[in-house]
Scaffold this active site. Structure first.
Site, PDB file in Angstrom:
ATOM      1  N   GLY B  32       0.834  -1.200   0.000  1.00  0.00           N
ATOM      2  CA  GLY B  32       0.000   0.000   0.000  1.00  0.00           C
ATOM      3  C   GLY B  32       0.863   1.243   0.000  1.00  0.00           C
ATOM      4  CB  CYS B  33       0.886   4.391  -1.061  1.00  0.00           C
ATOM      5  SG  CYS B  33       1.720   3.609  -2.447  1.00  0.00           S
ATOM      6  N   GLY B  34       1.051   5.494   1.747  1.00  0.00           N
ATOM      7  CA  GLY B  34       0.501   6.435   2.715  1.00  0.00           C
ATOM      8  C   GLY B  34       0.529   7.827   2.138  1.00  0.00           C
TER       9      GLY B  34
END
Lengths: 503, 413
Positions: B32-34
């Site tokens: 995922g990413c933030g």
């Protein structure tokens, strides 16, 4: 000398131990295969393997087998080619046939595979999440212009929306099949199903029977070169109008409905004398140039209050440029018909050897319209042997907005692809006008089966979209990135705009 | 001005025979990413350290292969100049790109990006920035607007100059990005020295594209910048749609299309911001069918016309622009996005922890609904943003300051 050198294609075998001797096979066969003298006797030479007798035999005692009469092997002269020489030596004529191209050309759809989601782009479960198939058919502006409505919201600036588009609840319509080539009950089945499904049926070039006027909102009315059935009322009854230039099964060839099929009803609907051959010429005599096409498009728009006007063309080489001209001439949609498409009647030599595959046509037309910045200006309908929801999904991924199905609809109504549509003897009562045969199709029964078919394909398309991780069909349309090719050469991949599998 | 580039990366440095981007191209990790975005609607400036703090908390949402920020209002000395943040893989790419600048622009300042050595950051490309304006004669001859002229230049460089990449190209804003964890990248670019009214940040977990410097977020065009968590499953048709309008999607990433789509819908088609968001994350047809007639007609047309632009699949994005920011979730909220407000500050992030790291006592915290844009507008910067509506120099203080010791190694915890 024997009258014919051609042996029967099929063998009809009856297990007389089981046979009830009820005579139903005699009654059911439209081809006159059976005679009856205490028990049924088949004449193999007349059988087309339509399976009507097999389906309705209460004793299940009829078997139809291929006639495997040995011919000396010859890789150059196939049995079919030899039979054709014999046939033409006997008849001296052009060989006619019905339904689509049955030659084993490379079916590109079968060499394309779809993508699927994994971790970061999760698949979507169509049983639990909305999965939208609604599609608007017709010309769209490049951008939507709005203005403040004074209440904190917006309203469309005049002419900047899609008001004259036709809403389809699923991206599929029924392909044109004229009343005359098919029976009125087929048309009724198609119209009823189209209304229930929120899609469109297409009159083909045979006009619209008055009984179908109430279904006008779900009908595309066709204007072909023969102008059969075209009147102001006809134009205004339909939801959209289609100018037929070409047909995938017989590009460059006109239509021919034999006089035997022109009964009183067909004659009234088509506005031609009863019992005369209905010949629609290969060219429209109104259209000898793109300017003429433009004039006809706008004449039809004027006559119909600016309903969408589409143009049906056959898939041929350079179809991208042709489609571009059609769109620039004002067409709201381009109907592309590939060379495996069906037909009521065509010279076999044309059907089997003229035109190009629909997959290629979709790809080049979509690309060409995009390169010219006019893709928004017209929808693309793809037809020509769309055999399953997978073909539908792949056609859409290549760039089609909507697909049209013809042969599949007839099969839903009982057709067994016996390829004898042009004879008017269809045992299933579909491609015939003989009252004793046409009454075999109950329109209500037909509509239900068509509705089931389209529901099934739509659900399958939703499953495919879910696997692809998108929940609206517009995200698949033209998304060739979601396709990969298996076993296609590089040049074909490049034309299709599809990468080989593994990349 | 600081010239803090490590000696090895200055001047004639070249990667030689090594294939470009080879350092990350050999592996692919799913995850995922933030992201974060903060905007002070009063126009009060914040240090870039706020963005670094918000991203450091979300360290686990990345894997060290990409971090980046965009700041707005950071170059008040050059309010009318386009600022190109450039990444070069070698001197040749720099030379070719500067040839483009010399030919088509008046360059008023060209300098290395101020950076400091940071443990964990290595193999940086050559980073330069240029404050420039279109050559007036060339602009006139081009028959383009200044913004289109810039877009054309960005496409030209990204697609035709091998080894050169435009990190950002807007006025009074800039993108700072690279391969590393975002807190490292923030320190590397000395973000604490910049003051802006809007900041966005990103922590990357590369998935379908390799983690290279240009591939880190934000993705930008003009002053539009996008940070993105998710994967746009409709990338194929989105990019083909954009190509018809002259955009070239050369970066192989789905985030790029989001930046270009906003440029198309907002700047070129002049859609209101909320409607542009509705085009990209459309309401379901069943919702549209229940709308009042006038609204329904608008949304039906938006959906039918902009169907190819609709972003489908899981995403949370923050769009930064001169004058504000908008955060947007996908149609069925497959990716996290939390929003909060504290006074004039509106903040969004992938995790609430990031918000609470920056806003001590938020007035409200909420999870935006699927497809519901969270919009922040800076006071006195009304729509349309493009044109000459930048904050004047008098409204913001000096944003870029020099660093005395440029070779200090910063440990990032």
């Amino acid at each position: 000398m024997p009258t014919s050198l051609i042996q029967p294609e099929f063998r009809v075998e009856i297990d007389y131990n089981k046979c009830h001797k009820c005579g139903r096979c005699v009654q059911q066969c439209g081809w006159g295969v059976y005679s009856f003298n205490e028990r049924p006797y088949p004449d193999d030479s007349k059988c087309r393997a339509c399976h009507r007798c097999v389906t309705y035999c209460p004793a299940h005692c009829i078997t139809i087998k291929k006639n495997d009469l040995a011919l000396r092997d010859n890789a150059n002269w196939s049995p079919e080619l030899r039979k054709n020489v014999w046939r033409q030596a006997e008849s001296g004529g052009v060989m006619l046939t019905g339904m689509g191209n049955d030659k084993p050309y490379l079916k590109i759809f079968d060499h394309l595979v779809l993508d699927a989601c994994q971790v970061t782009n999760p698949s979507i479960d169509p049983l639990r999440e909305p999965m939208e198939l609604r599609t608007y058919l017709g010309r769209k502006p490049d951008s939507v212009e709005v203005e403040a409505n004074g209440e904190g919201g917006y309203r469309l600036k005049p002419g900047s929306g899609v008001e004259n588009n036709v809403k389809l609840d699923t991206p599929l319509i029924f392909a044109p099949m004229s009343y005359g080539s098919v029976s009125l009950n087929v048309h009724k089945s198609l119209a009823m199903a189209a209304e229930r499904l929120g899609i469109l049926m297409n009159t083909g070039e045979g006009g619209l029977h008055a009984d179908l006027y109430p279904y006008g909102n779900n009908v595309i009315v066709q204007v072909a070169s023969g102008r059969f059935g075209v009147s102001p009322e006809y134009l205004n009854r339909g939801a959209a109008i289609e100018i037929k230039i070409g047909q995938g099964a017989k590009p460059g060839i006109g239509g021919h409905l034999p006089g035997e099929k022109i009964n009183k009803e067909v004659s009234t609907t088509r506005m031609i004398p009863q019992g005369t051959d209905a010949i629609s010429p290969a060219p429209h005599h109104d259209i000898y140039s793109i300017e003429d096409l433009r004039q006809l498009i706008y004449s039809l728009k004027e006559a119909s209050g600016y309903k969408p006007v589409g143009v049906k063309i056959a898939a041929v080489h350079n179809v991208g440029a042709i489609a571009s001209g059609v769109v620039r001439a004002g067409a709201d949609y381009v109907y592309l018909d590939g060379f495996t498409g069906g037909t009521g009647a065509a010279p076999a030599i044309i059907r089997d050897h003229v035109g190009i595959p629909i997959e290629i046509a979709i790809a080049v037309v979509d690309q060409r319209l995009r390169e010219e910045g006019i893709r928004n200006q017209a929808s693309i309908i793809a037809a020509g042997s769309i055999r399953s929801s997978a073909d539908m999904a792949k056609a859409i991924a290549l760039g089609a907005d909507v697909v049209a199905i013809g042969s599949a609809t007839l099969m839903a109504l009982g057709c067994h692809l016996c390829q004898g549509c042009h004879t008017g003897c269809c045992s299933w009562g579909l491609t015939t006008q003989k009252p004793e045969l046409t009454r075999r199709l109950d329109p209500e029964w037909g509509a239900e089966r068509l509705t089931n078919l389209v529901h099934a394909w739509s659900h399958e398309l939703q499953e495919i979209l879910g696997a692809l991780g998108v929940n609206a069909v517009e995200s698949l349309r033209g998304s060739r990135e979601r396709l990969r090719a298996v076993g296609l050469d590089k040049q074909t991949c490049d034309i299709l705009g599809v990468k080989p599998a593994g990349l | 001005m600081p010239t803090s580039r490590p000696a090895a990366l200055s001047g004639e440095f070249s990667f030689g025979e090594r294939p470009r981007y080879a350092e990350e191209a050999s592996f692919k990790i799913h995850g995922g990413c933030g992201l974060m975005g903060i905007c002070d609607e009063s126009g009060t400036l914040m240090s870039g350290i706020e963005a670094i703090k918000a991203m450091a908390v979300q360290r686990d949402r990345g894997n060290g292969l990409g971090g980046g920020y965009a700041g707005y209002g950071i170059y008040p000395e050059f309010p009318d100049h386009y600022c190109f943040h450039m990444m070069y893989h070698d001197a040749k790419a720099k030379e070719e790109t500067e040839g483009v600048f010399d030919r088509y622009f008046v360059v008023d300042l060209a300098e290395p990006m101020p950076t400091r050595p940071v443990k964990g950051i290595s193999d940086a490309p050559i980073l330069w920035r240029y404050f420039l304006q279109p050559d007036p004669h060339k602009l006139e001859n081009s028959e383009m607007t200044a913004d289109d002229y810039i877009v054309h230049t960005v496409m030209l460089i990204n697609s035709s100059v091998d080894g050169a990449f435009v990190a950002s190209s807007g006025k009074n804003m800039g993108a700072f990005k690279g391969v590393g964890f975002p807190e490292e990248i923030g320190h590397y670019y000395l973000l604490e020295e910049y003051q802006g009214y809007t900041w966005t940040g990103h922590n990357r977990f590369p998935t379908n594209t390799p983690g290279w410097w240009g591939g880190a977020h934000p993705f930008t065009l003009l002053d539009w910048s996008i940070v993105h968590n998710g994967e746009i499953s409709s990338y194929g048709i989105n990019s083909r749609y954009l190509e018809a309008f002259g955009y070239k999607c050369t970066l192989g990433t789905d985030t790029e299309v989001a930046a270009y789509l906003f440029d198309l819908l907002l700047r070129r088609h002049k859609l209101p911001l909320d409607l542009a968001c509705k085009a990209l994350a459309s309401p379901l047809w069943t919702e549209i069918d229940r709308m009042p007639a006038e609204e329904q007609a608008v949304m039906r047309s938006i959906r039918a016309v902009y169907g190819p632009a609709m972003l489908n699949g899981p995403f949370a994005i923050v769009l930064g622009f001169n004058g504000g920011m908008v955060a947007l979730n996908d149609r069925i909220k497959l990716r996290p996005l939390v929003a909060a407000r504290q006074g004039s500050r509106l903040m969004v992030a992938s995790e609430e922890s990031a918000i609470r790291e920056v806003l001590e006592a938020p007035d409200s915290v909420w999870a935006p609904k699927a497809g519901e844009p969270v919009i922040a507008r800076v006071k006195d910067m009304p729509w349309p943003i493009h044109g000459d509506l930048h904050l004047s120099a008098g409204e913001v203080s000096c944003a870029v300051t020099g660093v005395a010791d440029s070779c200090e190694i910063v440990e990032v915890s």
